[in-house]
Design a protein around this motif. Structure first.
Motif, PDB file in Angstrom:
ATOM      1  N   ALA B  45      20.154  17.343   9.558  1.00  0.00           N
ATOM      2  CA  ALA B  45      19.977  18.078   8.300  1.00  0.00           C
ATOM      3  C   ALA B  45      20.155  17.150   7.117  1.00  0.00           C
ATOM      4  O   ALA B  45      19.376  17.187   6.161  1.00  0.00           O
ATOM      5  N   ILE B  46      21.169  16.282   7.190  1.00  0.00           N
ATOM      6  CA  ILE B  46      21.403  15.361   6.076  1.00  0.00           C
ATOM      7  C   ILE B  46      20.205  14.434   5.915  1.00  0.00           C
ATOM      8  O   ILE B  46      19.747  14.171   4.802  1.00  0.00           O
ATOM      9  N   PHE B  47      19.660  13.976   7.052  1.00  0.00           N
ATOM     10  CA  PHE B  47      18.498  13.087   6.949  1.00  0.00           C
ATOM     11  C   PHE B  47      17.241  13.829   6.495  1.00  0.00           C
ATOM     12  O   PHE B  47      16.384  13.242   5.843  1.00  0.00           O
ATOM     13  N   VAL B  48      17.139  15.128   6.829  1.00  0.00           N
ATOM     14  CA  VAL B  48      16.019  15.908   6.293  1.00  0.00           C
ATOM     15  C   VAL B  48      16.117  15.940   4.771  1.00  0.00           C
ATOM     16  O   VAL B  48      15.148  15.655   4.050  1.00  0.00           O
ATOM     17  N   THR B  49      17.310  16.246   4.265  1.00  0.00           N
ATOM     18  CA  THR B  49      17.524  16.268   2.813  1.00  0.00           C
ATOM     19  C   THR B  49      17.146  14.928   2.195  1.00  0.00           C
ATOM     20  O   THR B  49      16.406  14.861   1.208  1.00  0.00           O
ATOM     21  N   LEU B  50      17.663  13.863   2.792  1.00  0.00           N
ATOM     22  CA  LEU B  50      17.415  12.532   2.250  1.00  0.00           C
ATOM     23  C   LEU B  50      15.933  12.174   2.292  1.00  0.00           C
ATOM     24  O   LEU B  50      15.370  11.694   1.307  1.00  0.00           O
ATOM     25  N   ALA B  51      15.309  12.422   3.458  1.00  0.00           N
ATOM     26  CA  ALA B  51      13.924  11.996   3.635  1.00  0.00           C
ATOM     27  C   ALA B  51      13.001  12.759   2.698  1.00  0.00           C
ATOM     28  O   ALA B  51      12.112  12.177   2.075  1.00  0.00           O
ATOM     29  N   VAL B 266       8.014   6.719   6.543  1.00  0.00           N
ATOM     30  CA  VAL B 266       6.768   6.040   6.926  1.00  0.00           C
ATOM     31  C   VAL B 266       6.209   6.659   8.198  1.00  0.00           C
ATOM     32  O   VAL B 266       5.005   6.919   8.309  1.00  0.00           O
ATOM     33  N   ILE B 267       7.074   6.925   9.166  1.00  0.00           N
ATOM     34  CA  ILE B 267       6.588   7.516  10.408  1.00  0.00           C
ATOM     35  C   ILE B 267       6.112   8.935  10.170  1.00  0.00           C
ATOM     36  O   ILE B 267       5.094   9.372  10.704  1.00  0.00           O
ATOM     37  N   GLY B 268       6.792   9.676   9.323  1.00  0.00           N
ATOM     38  CA  GLY B 268       6.364  11.043   9.026  1.00  0.00           C
ATOM     39  C   GLY B 268       5.068  11.074   8.227  1.00  0.00           C
ATOM     40  O   GLY B 268       4.300  12.013   8.309  1.00  0.00           O
ATOM     41  N   GLY B 269       4.833  10.040   7.466  1.00  0.00           N
ATOM     42  CA  GLY B 269       3.666  10.003   6.586  1.00  0.00           C
ATOM     43  C   GLY B 269       4.118  10.042   5.141  1.00  0.00           C
ATOM     44  O   GLY B 269       4.715  11.024   4.718  1.00  0.00           O
ATOM     45  N   LEU B 270       3.813   8.968   4.413  1.00  0.00           N
ATOM     46  CA  LEU B 270       4.217   8.917   3.005  1.00  0.00           C
ATOM     47  C   LEU B 270       3.491  10.014   2.245  1.00  0.00           C
ATOM     48  O   LEU B 270       2.274  10.040   2.200  1.00  0.00           O
ATOM     49  N   ILE B 277      10.264  15.939   7.415  1.00  0.00           N
ATOM     50  CA  ILE B 277      11.208  16.806   8.125  1.00  0.00           C
ATOM     51  C   ILE B 277      11.138  16.517   9.622  1.00  0.00           C
ATOM     52  O   ILE B 277      12.169  16.295  10.279  1.00  0.00           O
ATOM     53  N   ILE B 278       9.909  16.498  10.152  1.00  0.00           N
ATOM     54  CA  ILE B 278       9.756  16.261  11.597  1.00  0.00           C
ATOM     55  C   ILE B 278      10.335  14.899  11.965  1.00  0.00           C
ATOM     56  O   ILE B 278      11.125  14.767  12.905  1.00  0.00           O
ATOM     57  N   ALA B 279       9.965  13.864  11.181  1.00  0.00           N
ATOM     58  CA  ALA B 279      10.410  12.513  11.518  1.00  0.00           C
ATOM     59  C   ALA B 279      11.921  12.384  11.400  1.00  0.00           C
ATOM     60  O   ALA B 279      12.552  11.707  12.217  1.00  0.00           O
ATOM     61  N   ALA B 280      12.517  13.033  10.391  1.00  0.00           N
ATOM     62  CA  ALA B 280      13.972  12.939  10.237  1.00  0.00           C
ATOM     63  C   ALA B 280      14.654  13.486  11.479  1.00  0.00           C
ATOM     64  O   ALA B 280      15.600  12.886  12.008  1.00  0.00           O
ATOM     65  N   PHE B 325      -1.076  -0.085  12.904  1.00  0.00           N
ATOM     66  CA  PHE B 325      -2.073   0.718  13.619  1.00  0.00           C
ATOM     67  C   PHE B 325      -2.230   2.147  13.114  1.00  0.00           C
ATOM     68  O   PHE B 325      -3.248   2.771  13.343  1.00  0.00           O
ATOM     69  N   ALA B 326      -1.209   2.701  12.484  1.00  0.00           N
ATOM     70  CA  ALA B 326      -1.291   4.121  12.101  1.00  0.00           C
ATOM     71  C   ALA B 326      -0.650   4.325  10.750  1.00  0.00           C
ATOM     72  O   ALA B 326       0.386   4.953  10.621  1.00  0.00           O
ATOM     73  N   ARG B 327      -1.288   3.737   9.734  1.00  0.00           N
ATOM     74  CA  ARG B 327      -0.652   3.716   8.431  1.00  0.00           C
ATOM     75  C   ARG B 327      -0.389   5.117   7.877  1.00  0.00           C
ATOM     76  O   ARG B 327       0.430   5.300   7.005  1.00  0.00           O
ATOM     77  N   GLN B 328      -1.118   6.101   8.424  1.00  0.00           N
ATOM     78  CA  GLN B 328      -0.941   7.462   7.910  1.00  0.00           C
ATOM     79  C   GLN B 328       0.324   8.125   8.443  1.00  0.00           C
ATOM     80  O   GLN B 328       0.748   9.145   7.937  1.00  0.00           O
ATOM     81  N   GLY B 329       0.925   7.574   9.464  1.00  0.00           N
ATOM     82  CA  GLY B 329       2.092   8.217  10.058  1.00  0.00           C
ATOM     83  C   GLY B 329       1.690   9.469  10.813  1.00  0.00           C
ATOM     84  O   GLY B 329       0.522   9.679  11.125  1.00  0.00           O
ATOM     85  N   LEU B 330       2.680  10.284  11.122  1.00  0.00           N
ATOM     86  CA  LEU B 330       2.410  11.485  11.913  1.00  0.00           C
ATOM     87  C   LEU B 330       1.505  12.458  11.185  1.00  0.00           C
ATOM     88  O   LEU B 330       0.578  13.020  11.758  1.00  0.00           O
TER      89      LEU B 330
END
Lengths: 295, 352
Positions: B45-51, B266-270, B277-280, B325-330
């Motif tokens: 949850a804390i990382f969701v808030t931060l991300a 970056v993994i979630g997609g900028l 949220i998903i990536a966090a 390879f996947a600059r768009q992220g998820l």
């Protein structure tokens, strides 16, 4: 102010500053050519000290041979990093390249922790660097004299390369206009590889002297010199080699003098470089020497 | 009521239903799961808030900041200094006594948390003036520099932060309600902001600053808005984190934290809040799963020694590979919507 103490600290400052300058040149050359802040530069420096450490302490080679091998291997590492990580994102937005560089930096640090272990290792210091002379009341540590001398020699070599050879001319040309240079039949990728090699080799030289100075190494040791050398490069005007040397000397000297004569601020030493960076970017964004090209 | 209106009304109900469902799930979890699992959920949850808040400045406004650790530090220290009782503070400040107003202040958790966020936002406001005079990679370096400066200051002003010793013995206020409450609140505020005219102006600045300025958008003010909102929520997250791990010191708020956040967005997609949220959640859990790699294993007759530090190696490689390879992220810049969800499940489709 005591003059002999001042001279002594000034020498220490110049010694530290020339290390910053050596490392800063690598940043500035790479930035000048491909507009990338090579975040991993400080960590390349760290790896180089481990190369030298293995040569000296594990394979028991003479120290000068180990140092030469370490510098060559580091140059190779620089080329490989460029090939593997930076070339694929060369035409991506600049921020993507920066994120990749941050990734490479953390990769090197953590691979270092995994492979070399987190415990600091003692680094060899040759005898002639471990002496203290006294000249008219000024205590001089021999390493503090050798570091600026070696730096000056390496700088002379870099300038010879840049201004007296064909590849040097090609490097300066790529920094000016990459597409045009391609049209002239110059293999840009080879020039960029060479730039990484030279920058990494200089970082290795700086890093090994840094390691001899403190004399110990650990996988996170590259972060601080890396960041400070970057600040030095920006102070001098990034992309400008004279500027990098100037910025390095300026940063090193002020840092040492600040700590020596205002001891109450000693705890803020590591913040000083960044405060200076912020001020420079605010009031003179192109740095002291200005201009955005190599040379 | 038109068809369209009814649809939007139903989607809104779905959102509220989902939030109620989430908290019902936590009620269940709190009774059944063990402490370790609850802790991971809190960290998520804390990382969701931060991300989500970090993505506002980096992804939506396109200003590549590397300084969230500074805001977290300010939020964490402010909150902690307010919730500690005067007696506890007197006990932990051994080297230098704590300065006056802080030595007597004592507040409950919620106001402390809000004040922590507010102080972080104030720092963001002050920082915005120098920071947004530069762009691109310079902005990244300047914000990174601010993060380092804050850390060095926290190490040195002993009468406020207790220096390198840090603050110990904080009450463990953070539980699932607090952490996920703040996370949901953050997601709500940030997504509303992104959809508002302010958010569109920020996106316009990201795409083309000059064109945005030419259209009459006040570029500096919108960048600052994104930055201050990001700082506020990062500060709150810092306060939550402080009261989850109950000990804070300057080393906790190094660039390392920022790196983790960067990997997440970056993994979630900028630019995609859904992605953040998903990536966090995934990265927090993956970090725990990868602990297995760091511990010694026995597969059949072979003993594989643990490799400490392997987690960060994996994350660094992931970051580089995503960039190549996947600059768009998820998620790229796409967002979750009920409309998409219904289409996905093939329900409620219009005829014809």
């Amino acid at each position: 102010m005591d003059l002999s103490l001042f001279l002594q600290q000034l020498l220490n400052g110049i010694s530290l500053g020339s290390l910053y300058a050596l490392i800063a040149i690598g940043y500035t050359m790479v930035y000048g050519i491909i507009r990338l802040i090579n975040f991993a530069h400080g960590d390349i420096l760290m790896v180089s000290t481990y190369f030298a450490y293995f040569g000296i302490s594990v394979y028991a080679l003479p120290w000068w041979l180990s140092v030469i091998i370490a510098i060559l291997l580091t140059a190779l590492l620089g080329i490989l990093i460029d090939l593997g990580a930076y070339r694929p994102v060369r035409h991506a937005p600049r921020i993507s390249a920066l994120i990749t560089a941050i990734g490479v930096s953390f990769l090197l640090e953590n691979l270092g922790l995994v492979v070399f272990g987190g415990r600091p290792k003692a680094f060899y210091r040759p005898d002639f660097l471990d002496k203290t002379y006294e000249l008219g009341g000024v205590h001089v540590f021999s390493l503090s004299i050798w570091v600026p001398l070696v730096t000056a020699l390496l700088l002379a070599l870099v300038f010879l390369l840049l201004y007296r050879t064909r590849v040097g001319a090609a490097m300066r040309a790529v920094a000016k206009d990459m597409e045009m240079v391609q049209l002239m039949g110059i293999d840009v990728n080879r020039v960029i590889s060479l730039t990484f090699a030279v920058g990494s080799a200089l970082a290795a030289a700086g890093g090994i002297m840094w390691a001899m100075k403190y004399p110990q190494i650990n996988p996170l040791m590259g972060i601080l010199p890396g960041l400070k050398a970057f600040v030095a490069a920006v102070i001098g005007g990034i992309g400008n080699i004279h500027g990098a040397v100037l910025g390095g000397l300026l940063l090193g000297t002020t840092e040492i003098l600040l700590v020596a004569f205002l001891p109450s601020l000693a705890g803020y030493r590591d913040a000083f470089a960044f405060v200076l960076l912020i001020l420079i970017l605010l009031f003179r964004p192109t740095g002291l020497a200005g201009k955005d090209t190599i040379g | 009521m038109s068809d369209r209106h009814r649809r939007e009304w139903i989607y809104k109900l779905c959102t509220y239903g989902a939030i109620v469902g989430l908290f019902a799930f936590f009620l269940q979890v709190q009774n059944q799961a063990d402490e370790y699992q609850i802790r991971i959920l809190n960290v998520s949850a804390i990382f969701v808030t931060l991300a989500v808040s970090y993505n506002l400045i980096n992804g939506v406004a396109g200003q590549f900041s590397l300084g969230p650790n500074a805001f977290m530090a300010v939020g964490a220290y402010t909150t902690a200094l307010l919730t500690l009782s005067p007696a506890e503070k007197e006990l932990s400040f051994i080297i230098e006594p704590i300065i006056w107003p802080l030595s007597v202040l004592h507040l409950p958790f919620l106001p402390s948390l809000l004040i922590g966020g507010a102080f972080a936002a104030l720092l963001g406001f002050i920082m915005a003036f120098p920071v947004f005079r530069v762009r691109g990679d310079y902005l990244a370096i300047v914000t990174l520099g601010f993060g380092e400066v804050i850390r060095v200051v926290a190490n040195n002003v002993q009468s406020i932060t207790n220096g390198p010793l840090g603050l110990k013995g904080l009450s463990e206020y953070t539980n699932l309600w607090w952490s996920w409450g703040v996370a949901v609140f953050t997601v709500f505020c940030v997504t509303r902001l992104v959809k508002s005219s302010f958010g569109r102006a920020m996106q316009a600045i990201r795409e083309d600053e000059v064109a945005a300025a030419a259209m009459g958008i006040n570029v500096f003010r919108h960048k600052m808005l994104a930055f201050v909102v990001h700082a506020f929520f990062a500060g709150m997250a810092g306060g939550l984190m402080a009261h989850l791990i109950t000990t804070i010191s300057p080393t906790l708020f190094s660039f390392f934290l920022t790196f983790n956040l960067l990997v997440i967005i970056v993994i979630g997609g900028l630019g995609s809040m859904t992605g953040s949220i998903i990536a966090a959640i995934i990265i927090t859990h993956a970090g725990e799963w990868l602990r297995a790699v760091e511990e010694p294993m026995a597969i059949g007759p072979f003993n594989i020694p643990g490799i400490p530090g392997m987690r960060m190696v994996v994350f660094s490689i992931m970051l580089i590979l995503v960039m190549i390879f996947a600059r768009q992220g998820l998620m790229g810049r796409r967002e979750f919507s009920w409309e998409w969800f219904c289409g996905f499940l093939k329900i409620g489709k219009r005829r014809g």
